[in-house]
Design an enzyme around this catalytic site. Structure first.
Site, PDB file in Angstrom:
ATOM      1  N   ASN A  42     -44.622  35.106 -44.355  1.00  0.00           N
ATOM      2  CA  ASN A  42     -45.695  35.450 -43.423  1.00  0.00           C
ATOM      3  C   ASN A  42     -46.912  35.895 -44.229  1.00  0.00           C
ATOM      4  O   ASN A  42     -46.796  36.143 -45.427  1.00  0.00           O
ATOM      5  CB  ASN A  42     -45.214  36.498 -42.405  1.00  0.00           C
ATOM      6  CG  ASN A  42     -44.766  37.764 -43.082  1.00  0.00           C
ATOM      7  OD1 ASN A  42     -45.551  38.417 -43.775  1.00  0.00           O
ATOM      8  ND2 ASN A  42     -43.505  38.112 -42.920  1.00  0.00           N
ATOM      9  N   GLY A  77     -35.137  35.956 -41.159  1.00  0.00           N
ATOM     10  CA  GLY A  77     -34.913  34.526 -41.395  1.00  0.00           C
ATOM     11  C   GLY A  77     -34.751  34.191 -42.863  1.00  0.00           C
ATOM     12  O   GLY A  77     -34.115  34.927 -43.617  1.00  0.00           O
ATOM     13  N   VAL A  78     -35.328  33.066 -43.274  1.00  0.00           N
ATOM     14  CA  VAL A  78     -35.230  32.632 -44.681  1.00  0.00           C
ATOM     15  C   VAL A  78     -35.802  33.692 -45.614  1.00  0.00           C
ATOM     16  O   VAL A  78     -35.261  33.916 -46.693  1.00  0.00           O
ATOM     17  CB  VAL A  78     -36.087  31.376 -44.970  1.00  0.00           C
ATOM     18  CG1 VAL A  78     -35.645  30.725 -46.262  1.00  0.00           C
ATOM     19  CG2 VAL A  78     -36.077  30.392 -43.864  1.00  0.00           C
ATOM     20  N   ASP A  79     -36.901  34.280 -45.201  1.00  0.00           N
ATOM     21  CA  ASP A  79     -37.582  35.277 -46.030  1.00  0.00           C
ATOM     22  C   ASP A  79     -36.621  36.414 -46.403  1.00  0.00           C
ATOM     23  O   ASP A  79     -36.465  36.756 -47.591  1.00  0.00           O
ATOM     24  CB  ASP A  79     -38.777  35.812 -45.219  1.00  0.00           C
ATOM     25  CG  ASP A  79     -39.857  36.417 -46.084  1.00  0.00           C
ATOM     26  OD1 ASP A  79     -39.587  36.709 -47.259  1.00  0.00           O
ATOM     27  OD2 ASP A  79     -40.965  36.608 -45.576  1.00  0.00           O
ATOM     28  N   SER A 121     -41.707  27.426 -40.112  1.00  0.00           N
ATOM     29  CA  SER A 121     -42.255  27.734 -38.762  1.00  0.00           C
ATOM     30  C   SER A 121     -41.298  27.477 -37.598  1.00  0.00           C
ATOM     31  O   SER A 121     -41.669  27.728 -36.454  1.00  0.00           O
ATOM     32  CB  SER A 121     -43.573  26.993 -38.493  1.00  0.00           C
ATOM     33  OG  SER A 121     -44.647  27.564 -39.210  1.00  0.00           O
ATOM     34  N   GLY A 178     -38.374  28.899 -36.936  1.00  0.00           N
ATOM     35  CA  GLY A 178     -37.539  30.037 -36.533  1.00  0.00           C
ATOM     36  C   GLY A 178     -38.371  31.009 -35.700  1.00  0.00           C
ATOM     37  O   GLY A 178     -38.775  30.698 -34.578  1.00  0.00           O
ATOM     38  N   TYR A 230     -41.354  31.708 -35.849  1.00  0.00           N
ATOM     39  CA  TYR A 230     -42.692  31.209 -35.518  1.00  0.00           C
ATOM     40  C   TYR A 230     -42.696  30.169 -34.395  1.00  0.00           C
ATOM     41  O   TYR A 230     -43.771  29.740 -33.960  1.00  0.00           O
ATOM     42  CB  TYR A 230     -43.406  30.685 -36.765  1.00  0.00           C
ATOM     43  CG  TYR A 230     -44.033  31.781 -37.613  1.00  0.00           C
ATOM     44  CD1 TYR A 230     -43.853  33.137 -37.304  1.00  0.00           C
ATOM     45  CD2 TYR A 230     -44.835  31.479 -38.715  1.00  0.00           C
ATOM     46  CE1 TYR A 230     -44.438  34.141 -38.077  1.00  0.00           C
ATOM     47  CE2 TYR A 230     -45.430  32.468 -39.489  1.00  0.00           C
ATOM     48  CZ  TYR A 230     -45.227  33.803 -39.160  1.00  0.00           C
ATOM     49  OH  TYR A 230     -45.819  34.784 -39.932  1.00  0.00           O
TER      50      TYR A 230
HETATM   51  P1  ADP Z   1     -40.649  31.060 -39.613  1.00  0.00           P
HETATM   52  O1  ADP Z   1     -41.161  32.453 -39.413  1.00  0.00           O
HETATM   53  O2  ADP Z   1     -41.538  30.223 -40.512  1.00  0.00           O
HETATM   54  O3  ADP Z   1     -40.313  30.385 -38.327  1.00  0.00           O
HETATM   55  P2  ADP Z   1     -37.808  31.604 -40.135  1.00  0.00           P
HETATM   56  O4  ADP Z   1     -37.208  32.086 -41.401  1.00  0.00           O
HETATM   57  O5  ADP Z   1     -37.708  32.470 -38.931  1.00  0.00           O
HETATM   58  O6  ADP Z   1     -39.332  31.236 -40.507  1.00  0.00           O
HETATM   59  O7  ADP Z   1     -37.179  30.193 -39.761  1.00  0.00           O
HETATM   60  C1  ADP Z   1     -37.464  28.984 -40.428  1.00  0.00           C
HETATM   61  C2  ADP Z   1     -36.230  28.106 -40.449  1.00  0.00           C
HETATM   62  O8  ADP Z   1     -35.354  28.536 -41.485  1.00  0.00           O
HETATM   63  C3  ADP Z   1     -35.400  28.136 -39.175  1.00  0.00           C
HETATM   64  O9  ADP Z   1     -35.021  26.805 -38.859  1.00  0.00           O
HETATM   65  C4  ADP Z   1     -34.184  28.981 -39.563  1.00  0.00           C
HETATM   66  O10 ADP Z   1     -33.028  28.615 -38.826  1.00  0.00           O
HETATM   67  C5  ADP Z   1     -34.024  28.592 -41.017  1.00  0.00           C
HETATM   68  N1  ADP Z   1     -33.243  29.495 -41.883  1.00  0.00           N
HETATM   69  C6  ADP Z   1     -32.866  30.787 -41.691  1.00  0.00           C
HETATM   70  N2  ADP Z   1     -32.142  31.230 -42.741  1.00  0.00           N
HETATM   71  C7  ADP Z   1     -32.052  30.191 -43.632  1.00  0.00           C
HETATM   72  C8  ADP Z   1     -31.411  30.001 -44.904  1.00  0.00           C
HETATM   73  N3  ADP Z   1     -30.741  30.980 -45.512  1.00  0.00           N
HETATM   74  N4  ADP Z   1     -31.540  28.781 -45.506  1.00  0.00           N
HETATM   75  C9  ADP Z   1     -32.235  27.784 -44.930  1.00  0.00           C
HETATM   76  N5  ADP Z   1     -32.851  27.904 -43.739  1.00  0.00           N
HETATM   77  C10 ADP Z   1     -32.756  29.090 -43.085  1.00  0.00           C
END
Ligand code: ADP
Length: 180
Positions: free
Chosen positions: A31, A39-41, A124, A126, A128
Site C-alpha cells: 500500500n 494479505g501478501v504484504d 489489487s 484482495g 483492494y
Molecule cells: P491488495 O491490497 O493489492 O488487494 P492483498 O494482499 O489483499 O493485496 O491481495 C492480493 C492477492 O494476493 C489476493 O488474490 C490474495 O488472495 C493473494 N495472496 C494472499 N496471500 C498470498 C500469498 N502468501 N501468496 C500469494 N498470494 C497471496
C-alpha cells in the site's frame, strides 16, 4: 501449473504461496505507506523478517501505480519489489491503467537490477477489491508485453493464492493466447 514461451522467456502460472518462491525477486502487493498490511504484504514481512520493513520505510511511501525495491531479508528471493496497485472503485476511475502501471514499473525495476526471474501475486485482487477476471487480463497482457521488450528477464511467474485465483488467471491466459 501453466507455462508458455514468450520469445525466449517463460511465463508461468502456479497456485501457491509467494513467500516460498525460489526466484530473484518476489513482488509485494503493497500500500502507498509501505508500512505493511495484511494479505501478501503481511505474509512477506512475516516470512522475510524486519530487514525488509526497515528498508521500505526509508522510501517514505510509494504512489499508486509505482513500485520500490528492497532486499529480500530472510526470503529465498534476493529482492522484494513493493508494487502499489489501485483500490478498485467502479472500473471507470483509472484503475486499469494504474494496475498495468504497477506491473510495468515492477518489470522495469527488475530489469535495472538484473533480475532474471520474478514472481507476482494478483495485485489489487484482495483487500483492494479488483475483480479477478479483469485484473488477470490486465496483469497478463502487461507482463507479456514487458517480457517481449525485456528479453533479459527469463521468467515471470504468477503465484496465485487458491484455486479461484488460479482458475481466473488460467482462463484469462487461454483467452489471450493465439489459438493453437
Ligand atoms: P491488495 O491490497 O493489492 O488487494 P492483498 O494482499 O489483499 O493485496 O491481495 C492480493 C492477492 O494476493 C489476493 O488474490 C490474495 O488472495 C493473494 N495472496 C494472499 N496471500 C498470498 C500469498 N502468501 N501468496 C500469494 N498470494 C497471496
Amino acid at each position: 501449473m501453466m507455462r508458455v514461451r514468450i520469445n525466449g522467456s517463460w511465463l508461468e502460472l502456479v497456485e501457491g504461496d509467494i513467500t516460498q518462491q525460489e526466484v530473484d525477486a518476489v513482488v509485494n502487493a503493497a500500500n502507498p505507506s509501505l508500512r505493511g498490511g495484511g494479505g501478501v504484504d503481511g505474509a512477506i514481512h512475516r516470512a522475510g523478517g524486519p530487514q525488509i520493513m526497515a528498508e521500505a520505510q526509508r522510501y517514505g511511501g510509494c504512489p499508486t501505480g509505482e513500485a520500490r525495491i528492497t532486499s529480500g531479508g530472510k526470503l529465498k528471493a534476493r529482492y522484494v519489489i513493493h508494487a502499489v496497485g489501485p483500490i478498485y472503485r467502479d472500473g471507470r476511475s483509472g484503475e486499469a491503467e494504474l494496475l498495468a502501471s504497477a506491473y510495468r514499473y515492477s518489470m522495469q525495476l527488475a530489469s535495472e537490477h538484473r533480475i532474471e526471474s520474478i514472481a507476482f501475486p494478483a495485485i489489487s485482487t484482495g483487500a483492494y477489491g479488483y475483480p479477478l477476471p479483469e485484473a488477470a487480463t490486465i496483469a497478463l497482457r502487461t507482463v507479456i508485453a514487458e517480457l517481449r521488450q525485456r528479453p533479459e528477464i527469463k521468467l515471470a511467474r504468477f503465484v496465485l493464492f487458491g484455486r479461484n485465483a488460479y482458475d481466473a488467471f488460467a482462463a484469462a491466459l487461454q483467452a489471450l493466447l493465439p489459438p493453437a
